[in-house]
Each structure stands twice: as C-alpha cells, then as structure tokens.
Motif scaffolding. Structure first.
Motif, PDB file in Angstrom:
ATOM      1  N   THR A  41      -2.947  -2.906  -0.427  1.00 38.65           N
ATOM      2  CA  THR A  41      -4.089  -2.499  -1.244  1.00 38.65           C
ATOM      3  C   THR A  41      -4.525  -3.705  -2.052  1.00 38.65           C
ATOM      4  O   THR A  41      -3.719  -4.373  -2.684  1.00 38.65           O
ATOM      5  CB  THR A  41      -3.718  -1.358  -2.202  1.00 38.65           C
ATOM      6  N   ALA A  45      -3.360   5.218  -4.255  1.00 40.36           N
ATOM      7  CA  ALA A  45      -4.243   4.186  -3.712  1.00 40.36           C
ATOM      8  C   ALA A  45      -5.654   4.696  -3.458  1.00 40.36           C
ATOM      9  O   ALA A  45      -6.577   3.898  -3.293  1.00 40.36           O
ATOM     10  CB  ALA A  45      -3.673   3.629  -2.410  1.00 40.36           C
ATOM     11  N   ALA A  56       0.808  -1.219   0.000  1.00 44.15           N
ATOM     12  CA  ALA A  56       0.000   0.000   0.000  1.00 44.15           C
ATOM     13  C   ALA A  56       0.840   1.268   0.000  1.00 44.15           C
ATOM     14  O   ALA A  56       0.336   2.341  -0.356  1.00 44.15           O
ATOM     15  CB  ALA A  56      -0.930   0.003   1.213  1.00 44.15           C
TER      16      ALA A  56
END
Length: 328
Positions: free
Chosen positions: A135, A106, A38
């Motif tokens: 993510t 993201a 992420a």
C-alpha cells in the motif's frame, strides 16, 4: 529522462523493512509513495498516522504484475482485464471488489480496493524482492504537495519514514488515473497519468469524469496537492494583471505564466514559465509548487490548461490545490 537505479542492497534492505512492519518511501513513475506491507493492518495504520490522513481515505495497493490481480481482488470484469493488459505497468489504478487478502484498514472500510502496477524499475524490483503487495499513497503530509524526488520525501517526512529508496525524479509527475471498474460502465474517478483519450481508444466508448463519486478514492478531498501558499485560479489572459495587483497589495506573489504568454513581463516575487508541453508541465507541476513555497510566496496565481490529454490531470491538481475557493 534517465532513471536512477537503486542498488540491489538498498532494494533488499527496503524489502526487509516492509517485512518487519516498517515504512518505505519508494519511487514510482508518478510520485513517490509511502509504502507498507498491504497485508499488515498495523503497518497500514502507521501510514495514516505518519501522513495525518483520515482513516476513511482509502489507499492504493501496488502489485508486481497484472497476473497477480486475482490474488487481491474478486469479480474482475472483462473491461478491467482489457485495461490492465494495455496500461500495466503504468499510471492507471483500477477500483475493483476487495479480495480477502486486503485488510479493511487499507480500503478505508470499503469493500472495494484500488490496485495498480507501477512502471518504475526500482518499484518493480522492490515488489519482486518483497513478494507481496505494498500500500503506497504519496509520501507527504495529507493534503500537501506530492513528492517527485527522494529529497522531497526527506524534507517533508524526515525520520518518520524508516527507509527512503531513491529512484531518481519521477517521470510522469502526477498521480495515476483512477478508474472505477466494478461495473459494466467504467468511469474516471481521478484524472492522472493515463489520459481519458487513451482509455477511450482502448475501450471504444466515452468515459465520464464525474465531479463526485459514491466510491471513495485518493485525491477526492476538497483541498489536496496544496502548497503552503494560497493558490488562486484565474483566466489565462488575467494571470499577469492579477499577479501584479496582488503584488502591489503586499503579497509575495508567485505566478504561473502560461505558454500563451511566454516572454510577457510580469512584476511578481517569483515567476514560473509554464512549459508548452502538457507532459513536461505535469512532470514539473509539483516541483514548481514546492519551489514557490521555498521562495516564501504566500499567494500563487495560475490558470487552468486546456482540459485535454494530460491537461485534464493538471487542471484537476490545480483545482484541488486551490481548495474550495471559486475561480476568479
């Protein structure tokens, strides 16, 4: 349902792939996700490339526990902490203010971020081994049917994924419920695996489920969760007649026969008997859609379930699968 637990060596390998900027398909209780570090903008950007996903469409950051929430977001309201306490790990995603750890890649450029803790031992083991956030949108091409097995991922994405971590079939079968928790009055932005009724019981107040929202979240595209076959929604009592008419007109029809018509004879290319249990229906929904594609159907006739409990999430997915076409 028995869960398949991945080997420790596979979890360690998957964590190494994430650290190196690669993509890992990982199991959750909802659907399989296409995971990246992420905090690595280049790896996050690769998710969008592999899926064919618009870069403005935000992703969900998966973390290992509610105690990590403040590491990723800012200004956590008391209602958000209450929901996290009751439903994490589990199929609930909270939309909150983005913290500095989360790159704009993201979030689709938004100052909000969607966060959840998955309820799957393999996903949690991977998050623990990796030591960061992942993510992970669904591991499929953008807009198509979400995968609920590792084989679904392999069939759709193939070598575009660096490693597939097999954790067995997903138990919930539809994506997480997304709740906007940025303000004093939360609302459901996407129905999912945690029901509205359960959320309202914890919060002690009714929750709105707006058809549109200024907050962009996964699953809001007009056509989503869609098989190759066209999906047409009709009233339950019309399912059999509409399917037979379409079959006579030359379509290869797949039909979802609702539980209320169980055992009714129907002339169609392929017939799916919808489970009477909403939980069983949700668990198998995407598998049904994929199977009708495999059988070569070009048209799927279905009806919406009663929009209570998990029926609300199933109805949401069927409407998105049907796309911007009116109900017959």
């Amino acid at each position: 349902m028995v869960r398949v637990t991945a080997r420790t060596s596979d979890i360690e390998k998957a964590a190494g792939v994430l650290r190196a900027g690669g993509l890992v398909a990982l199991p959750t209780e909802t659907v399989y996700g296409l995971g990246a570090n992420a905090e690595d903008p280049a790896a996050v950007a690769r998710i969008f490339q592999v899926k064919g996903r618009p870069p403005s469409h935000p992703l969900i950051v998966h973390i290992g526990g509610a105690e990590q929430l403040d590491d990723w977001v800012e200004d956590v309201p008391a209602t958000a902490r209450l929901l996290a306490e009751h439903f994490w790990p589990g199929p609930l995603t909270l939309v909150l203010r983005r913290g500095p750890r989360v790159p704009l890649e993201a979030t689709g450029g938004l100052e909000t971020v969607a966060v959840r803790v998955p309820d799957h031992p393999v996903a949690l083991a991977l998050l623990s081994e990796f030591g960061g956030g992942v993510t992970a949108p669904s591991a499929n091409r953008f807009g198509s049917v979400s995968p609920t097995t590792a084989d679904d991922v392999r069939a759709e994405l193939g070598d575009a994924v660096d490693f597939v971590l097999d954790g067995g079939p997903c138990e919930v079968g539809v994506e997480s419920t997304i709740v906007d928790a940025t303000g004093d009055v939360p609302s459901i932005l996407r129905p999912g695996g945690v029901t509205r009724e359960d959320l309202e019981a914890v919060l002690g107040r009714p929750l709105a489920v707006p058809s549109t929202s200024p907050v962009r979240v996964p699953g809001q595209h007009p056509s989503h969760y869609a098989p190759r076959a066209r999906v047409v929604l009709v009233e339950p009592e019309k399912v059999v007649a509409e399917a037979e008419t379409a079959q006579e007109l030359g379509h290869r029809v797949g039909v979802f026969v609702p539980a209320s018509l169980a055992g009714a004879p129907v002339r169609a290319h392929a017939v799916v008997a919808v489970p009477g249990s909403p939980a069983a229906y949700a668990r198998r929904l995407y598998g049904f859609l994929r199977e009708l594609d495999r059988q070569g159907c070009d048209l799927i006739i279905a009806s919406l379930p009663v929009e209570e409990g998990l029926g609300l999430a199933i109805a949401n997915r069927l409407r998105r699968a049907a796309g911007p076409r009116p109900t017959v």
